[in-house]
Design a protein around this motif. Sequence first.
Motif, PDB file in Angstrom:
ATOM      1  N   VAL A  28      10.017  -0.947  -5.712  1.00 13.60           N
ATOM      2  CA  VAL A  28       8.873  -0.773  -4.820  1.00 13.60           C
ATOM      3  C   VAL A  28       7.688  -0.247  -5.619  1.00 13.60           C
ATOM      4  O   VAL A  28       7.806   0.732  -6.355  1.00 13.60           O
ATOM      5  CB  VAL A  28       9.208   0.206  -3.679  1.00 13.60           C
ATOM      6  N   MET A  29       6.560  -0.907  -5.461  1.00 12.46           N
ATOM      7  CA  MET A  29       5.329  -0.498  -6.139  1.00 12.46           C
ATOM      8  C   MET A  29       4.275  -0.211  -5.081  1.00 12.46           C
ATOM      9  O   MET A  29       3.830  -1.109  -4.365  1.00 12.46           O
ATOM     10  CB  MET A  29       4.855  -1.598  -7.087  1.00 12.46           C
ATOM     11  N   GLU A  30       3.906   1.065  -4.959  1.00 17.70           N
ATOM     12  CA  GLU A  30       2.958   1.486  -3.936  1.00 17.70           C
ATOM     13  C   GLU A  30       1.567   1.683  -4.548  1.00 17.70           C
ATOM     14  O   GLU A  30       1.421   2.347  -5.569  1.00 17.70           O
ATOM     15  CB  GLU A  30       3.431   2.776  -3.271  1.00 17.70           C
ATOM     16  N   MET A  31       0.574   1.121  -3.861  1.00 19.09           N
ATOM     17  CA  MET A  31      -0.783   1.102  -4.385  1.00 19.09           C
ATOM     18  C   MET A  31      -1.708   2.142  -3.759  1.00 19.09           C
ATOM     19  O   MET A  31      -2.844   2.295  -4.189  1.00 19.09           O
ATOM     20  CB  MET A  31      -1.420  -0.278  -4.143  1.00 19.09           C
ATOM     21  N   GLN A  32      -1.230   2.850  -2.759  1.00 14.24           N
ATOM     22  CA  GLN A  32      -2.100   3.760  -2.020  1.00 14.24           C
ATOM     23  C   GLN A  32      -2.732   4.800  -2.947  1.00 14.24           C
ATOM     24  O   GLN A  32      -2.072   5.432  -3.756  1.00 14.24           O
ATOM     25  CB  GLN A  32      -1.313   4.479  -0.920  1.00 14.24           C
ATOM     26  N   GLY A  33      -4.037   4.980  -2.800  1.00 11.44           N
ATOM     27  CA  GLY A  33      -4.746   5.994  -3.574  1.00 11.44           C
ATOM     28  C   GLY A  33      -5.213   5.552  -4.942  1.00 11.44           C
ATOM     29  O   GLY A  33      -5.901   6.294  -5.640  1.00 11.44           O
ATOM     30  N   LYS A  34      -4.882   4.346  -5.360  1.00 15.61           N
ATOM     31  CA  LYS A  34      -5.279   3.869  -6.678  1.00 15.61           C
ATOM     32  C   LYS A  34      -6.647   3.196  -6.622  1.00 15.61           C
ATOM     33  O   LYS A  34      -6.959   2.468  -5.686  1.00 15.61           O
ATOM     34  CB  LYS A  34      -4.239   2.881  -7.237  1.00 15.61           C
ATOM     35  N   THR A  35      -7.461   3.478  -7.625  1.00 13.13           N
ATOM     36  CA  THR A  35      -8.749   2.796  -7.730  1.00 13.13           C
ATOM     37  C   THR A  35      -8.507   1.362  -8.204  1.00 13.13           C
ATOM     38  O   THR A  35      -7.407   1.015  -8.642  1.00 13.13           O
ATOM     39  CB  THR A  35      -9.663   3.508  -8.738  1.00 13.13           C
ATOM     40  N   SER A  39       0.845  -1.199   0.000  1.00 11.36           N
ATOM     41  CA  SER A  39       0.000   0.000   0.000  1.00 11.36           C
ATOM     42  C   SER A  39       0.875   1.243   0.000  1.00 11.36           C
ATOM     43  O   SER A  39       0.770   2.096  -0.874  1.00 11.36           O
ATOM     44  CB  SER A  39      -0.918  -0.004   1.224  1.00 11.36           C
ATOM     45  N   SER A  40       1.756   1.347   0.987  1.00 12.90           N
ATOM     46  CA  SER A  40       2.653   2.488   1.106  1.00 12.90           C
ATOM     47  C   SER A  40       3.829   2.110   1.993  1.00 12.90           C
ATOM     48  O   SER A  40       3.638   1.545   3.079  1.00 12.90           O
ATOM     49  CB  SER A  40       1.921   3.689   1.719  1.00 12.90           C
ATOM     50  N   MET A  41       5.028   2.407   1.555  1.00 13.52           N
ATOM     51  CA  MET A  41       6.213   2.091   2.341  1.00 13.52           C
ATOM     52  C   MET A  41       6.278   2.938   3.608  1.00 13.52           C
ATOM     53  O   MET A  41       7.061   2.661   4.510  1.00 13.52           O
ATOM     54  CB  MET A  41       7.479   2.296   1.510  1.00 13.52           C
ATOM     55  N   SER A  42       5.461   3.989   3.701  1.00 12.01           N
ATOM     56  CA  SER A  42       5.479   4.840   4.880  1.00 12.01           C
ATOM     57  C   SER A  42       4.535   4.359   5.974  1.00 12.01           C
ATOM     58  O   SER A  42       4.541   4.903   7.078  1.00 12.01           O
ATOM     59  CB  SER A  42       5.115   6.287   4.496  1.00 12.01           C
ATOM     60  N   SER A  43       3.722   3.339   5.697  1.00 17.77           N
ATOM     61  CA  SER A  43       2.797   2.857   6.716  1.00 17.77           C
ATOM     62  C   SER A  43       3.580   2.152   7.828  1.00 17.77           C
ATOM     63  O   SER A  43       4.622   1.546   7.593  1.00 17.77           O
ATOM     64  CB  SER A  43       1.757   1.905   6.119  1.00 17.77           C
ATOM     65  N   TYR A  44       3.086   2.258   9.049  1.00 15.15           N
ATOM     66  CA  TYR A  44       3.772   1.660  10.196  1.00 15.15           C
ATOM     67  C   TYR A  44       3.901   0.149  10.016  1.00 15.15           C
ATOM     68  O   TYR A  44       4.930  -0.442  10.343  1.00 15.15           O
ATOM     69  CB  TYR A  44       3.005   1.964  11.484  1.00 15.15           C
ATOM     70  N   PHE A  45       2.857  -0.490   9.510  1.00 15.31           N
ATOM     71  CA  PHE A  45       2.849  -1.932   9.292  1.00 15.31           C
ATOM     72  C   PHE A  45       3.964  -2.320   8.313  1.00 15.31           C
ATOM     73  O   PHE A  45       4.763  -3.215   8.569  1.00 15.31           O
ATOM     74  CB  PHE A  45       1.481  -2.342   8.745  1.00 15.31           C
ATOM     75  N   VAL A  46       4.012  -1.637   7.185  1.00 18.20           N
ATOM     76  CA  VAL A  46       4.970  -1.972   6.132  1.00 18.20           C
ATOM     77  C   VAL A  46       6.404  -1.663   6.570  1.00 18.20           C
ATOM     78  O   VAL A  46       7.340  -2.386   6.221  1.00 18.20           O
ATOM     79  CB  VAL A  46       4.621  -1.238   4.829  1.00 18.20           C
ATOM     80  N   LYS A  47       6.588  -0.610   7.341  1.00 16.99           N
ATOM     81  CA  LYS A  47       7.931  -0.286   7.826  1.00 16.99           C
ATOM     82  C   LYS A  47       8.520  -1.440   8.623  1.00 16.99           C
ATOM     83  O   LYS A  47       9.692  -1.782   8.462  1.00 16.99           O
ATOM     84  CB  LYS A  47       7.891   0.981   8.696  1.00 16.99           C
ATOM     85  N   ARG A  48       7.701  -2.038   9.489  1.00 15.77           N
ATOM     86  CA  ARG A  48       8.212  -3.154  10.290  1.00 15.77           C
ATOM     87  C   ARG A  48       8.501  -4.375   9.415  1.00 15.77           C
ATOM     88  O   ARG A  48       9.524  -5.031   9.582  1.00 15.77           O
ATOM     89  CB  ARG A  48       7.201  -3.519  11.381  1.00 15.77           C
ATOM     90  N   VAL A  49       7.610  -4.661   8.469  1.00 16.82           N
ATOM     91  CA  VAL A  49       7.836  -5.793   7.566  1.00 16.82           C
ATOM     92  C   VAL A  49       9.094  -5.569   6.730  1.00 16.82           C
ATOM     93  O   VAL A  49       9.927  -6.467   6.582  1.00 16.82           O
ATOM     94  CB  VAL A  49       6.624  -6.010   6.652  1.00 16.82           C
ATOM     95  N   SER A  50       9.241  -4.364   6.197  1.00  9.23           N
ATOM     96  CA  SER A  50      10.368  -4.082   5.301  1.00  9.23           C
ATOM     97  C   SER A  50      11.704  -4.123   6.031  1.00  9.23           C
ATOM     98  O   SER A  50      12.737  -4.441   5.432  1.00  9.23           O
ATOM     99  CB  SER A  50      10.182  -2.723   4.611  1.00  9.23           C
TER     100      SER A  50
END
Length: 296
Positions: A41-48, A14-25
């Motif tokens: 990195v392919m971020e999906m946030q905001g996409k329909t 979704s986004s590399m800046s999300s708290y969840f993704v930061k821990r995974v990454s």
Amino acid sequence: MPAMIGSSIGILTSSMSSYFVKRVSTGMFRALQGADIEIKVMEMQGKTDPEFYDFIENALAKEKFAGLVYGHVRLSANQLGRLRSKAIPVVSVASRMEGIDWVAVDEAKGALLATRYLLEKGHRRIGLISGPVQAVESRLREDGFNQALEEYGIRHGRELEVSLLNFSKEEGRKAANLLLDTAQPPTAIFCAAGDLAAMGVLAALQERRLAVPAYISVLGFDNLEFTQFVQPKLTTVNQPLEDMGYWAVKRLFSQIKNPYSTPSVNHVMEPELVLRGSVSGPRSATADTEAIVPGA
């Protein structure tokens, strides 16, 4: 480690800046240390949904990925089928999908531990805020919640359950208000939808000047970084996200080296209850007025 000089690995999220993704990454990049691999990195946030589908198709057309890790984003069966038709190794973090490798926490056990703890503290009216109904992890956490109630012989009223459309703070705030407006509000809320939604629960309680945990206890799920800095610090269920990210990349390397050696592998990791300050015993009727925070 397989020789993949010049190869690319895709991280779809979704986004590399999300708290969840930061821990995974953090775990993913630890597993990638020393490998001569380019990360895309392919971020999906905001996409329909149509944009999301087109983005995946265009990425596959332009880039020859050695493999793909995805997490905190949902792929349809068609999109996964498209990846598999390209013979691209795929590993999912936290999303269970049939036919591909995935790593996840034991969702049901985590919810069981959380709910048992609230019950052991004396709570009997526990509000449940769950994630989207179509999400497997939501159903698993509900299973753990219900198992704990059954162990204590408690029949849970549907008026104390709210399902979110997303795992957002704003939806958590709205869900808390729904629970607080019931004829008999809960003495504790288990926000199984996650810590971000739990922040919305705490915000709703603060708006109403209801003290945590004196008036109501709150328990989350994820153990995201900010949970130890809010007041009170949030009691929550830890997902070992760094270890999950590490496992995902190591498994991807194994797939790339031996693409046809084994069927799909699913790895379930242990949750852990993290005790902080947002849970206490239930309030008594005489203590209600003492649990109102003075405010302007």
